[in-house]
Scaffold this active site. Structure first.
Site, PDB file in Angstrom:
ATOM      1  N   GLU A  45      47.811  28.873  45.874  1.00 55.17           N
ATOM      2  CA  GLU A  45      47.697  30.246  46.355  1.00 55.17           C
ATOM      3  C   GLU A  45      46.386  30.440  47.108  1.00 55.17           C
ATOM      4  O   GLU A  45      45.318  30.111  46.587  1.00 55.17           O
ATOM      5  CB  GLU A  45      47.755  31.204  45.158  1.00 55.17           C
ATOM      6  CG  GLU A  45      47.418  32.652  45.476  1.00 55.17           C
ATOM      7  CD  GLU A  45      47.185  33.469  44.208  1.00 55.17           C
ATOM      8  OE1 GLU A  45      46.631  34.578  44.323  1.00 55.17           O
ATOM      9  OE2 GLU A  45      47.539  33.006  43.101  1.00 55.17           O
ATOM     10  N   ARG A  49      40.737  37.182  50.429  1.00 57.29           N
ATOM     11  CA  ARG A  49      39.398  37.682  50.144  1.00 57.29           C
ATOM     12  C   ARG A  49      38.393  37.247  51.201  1.00 57.29           C
ATOM     13  O   ARG A  49      37.196  37.493  51.053  1.00 57.29           O
ATOM     14  CB  ARG A  49      38.943  37.214  48.752  1.00 57.29           C
ATOM     15  CG  ARG A  49      39.854  37.725  47.644  1.00 57.29           C
ATOM     16  CD  ARG A  49      39.413  37.253  46.278  1.00 57.29           C
ATOM     17  NE  ARG A  49      40.396  37.613  45.256  1.00 57.29           N
ATOM     18  CZ  ARG A  49      40.329  37.241  43.987  1.00 57.29           C
ATOM     19  NH1 ARG A  49      39.299  36.511  43.571  1.00 57.29           N
ATOM     20  NH2 ARG A  49      41.254  37.598  43.128  1.00 57.29           N
ATOM     21  N   LYS A 133      52.421  37.768  36.685  1.00 56.83           N
ATOM     22  CA  LYS A 133      51.111  37.174  36.455  1.00 56.83           C
ATOM     23  C   LYS A 133      50.376  37.986  35.398  1.00 56.83           C
ATOM     24  O   LYS A 133      50.188  39.191  35.562  1.00 56.83           O
ATOM     25  CB  LYS A 133      50.305  37.167  37.762  1.00 56.83           C
ATOM     26  CG  LYS A 133      48.880  36.639  37.594  1.00 56.83           C
ATOM     27  CD  LYS A 133      48.146  36.539  38.914  1.00 56.83           C
ATOM     28  CE  LYS A 133      47.649  37.873  39.437  1.00 56.83           C
ATOM     29  NZ  LYS A 133      46.687  37.705  40.547  1.00 56.83           N
TER      30      LYS A 133
END
Length: 213
Positions: A45, A49, A133
């Protein structure tokens, strides 16, 4: 776009550990993807950011088309569209809103919403999600949380993420509702900065060697 469409559960089943990658310099992304795949990691993943995150994703998809490469930190419908356009095989979010759920469902992108409470699981289930998650795992109850939620939500599997170290992983994977554990330790900042692909490949092999229950 990804060469093979898989469901979210199929993507999670590709490996016991999903590396979570923060990449500022997209020029290293292709080599990084190849090192991870060489180490036996097929799912990872890239988090949104940094400004170069989507360019990094594109480079990784080109370098390792056999991998399932997703985009994390999706917060808005616009983020979902950008991730899909960049070639993401799946999406990940720290939480879930109605607009985000609708965007994901409308485009068909495999997706893992972040949850930390029973109410959040119930909401995600209402939107049709069965893979979630646990975030942040290290402050949300960890293994004990998974054990408590398992009998209540037997149709849901979790990918715990947040503060999990290699020594913690066997206990998580021993739970039947934990298919995969997310972690940034597979690609340490110092090794990425040094372009230590052999070192990263070694850590990827360590990640791929963990056994599920």
């Amino acid at each position: 776009m990804a060469t093979t469409m898989r469901t979210m559960r199929e993507i999670l089943a590709r490996g016991p550990v999903m590396p979570i990658l923060t990449i500022a310099d997209a020029s290293v992304a292709g080599d990084l993807a190849r090192a991870l795949v060489a180490g036996g990691v097929s799912t990872f993943e890239v988090v949104l950011r940094t400004q170069g995150a989507l360019d990094a994703l594109k480079a990784m998809v080109a370098a390792a088309p056999e991998a399932s490469i997703g985009v994390g930190t999706l917060l808005t419908a616009a983020d979902v569209s950008r991730a899909q356009d960049a070639g993401a095989a799946f999406g990940v979010s720290p939480g879930l809103t109605r607009d985000l759920a609708q965007a994901v469902r409308s485009c068909g992108l495999p997706f893992i919403p972040g949850v930390a409470t029973a109410s959040e699981i119930m909401q995600a289930r209402e939107f049709g999600f069965r893979e979630m998650k646990l975030f942040p795992a290290n402050v949300s109850g960890g293994v004990a949380w998974l054990q408590a939620m398992g009998p209540v939500f037997p149709d849901v599997v979790f990918c715990p993420t947040g503060g999990i170290k290699p020594a913690d992983i066997p206990a998580f994977l021993a739970e039947p509702n934990c298919t995969t554990v997310g972690g940034s330790w597979v690609v340490p900042k110092d090794k990425l900065a040094a372009k230590d692909w052999a070192g990263i490949e070694k850590l990827a092999r360590q990640a791929a060697a963990f056994a599920r229950a």
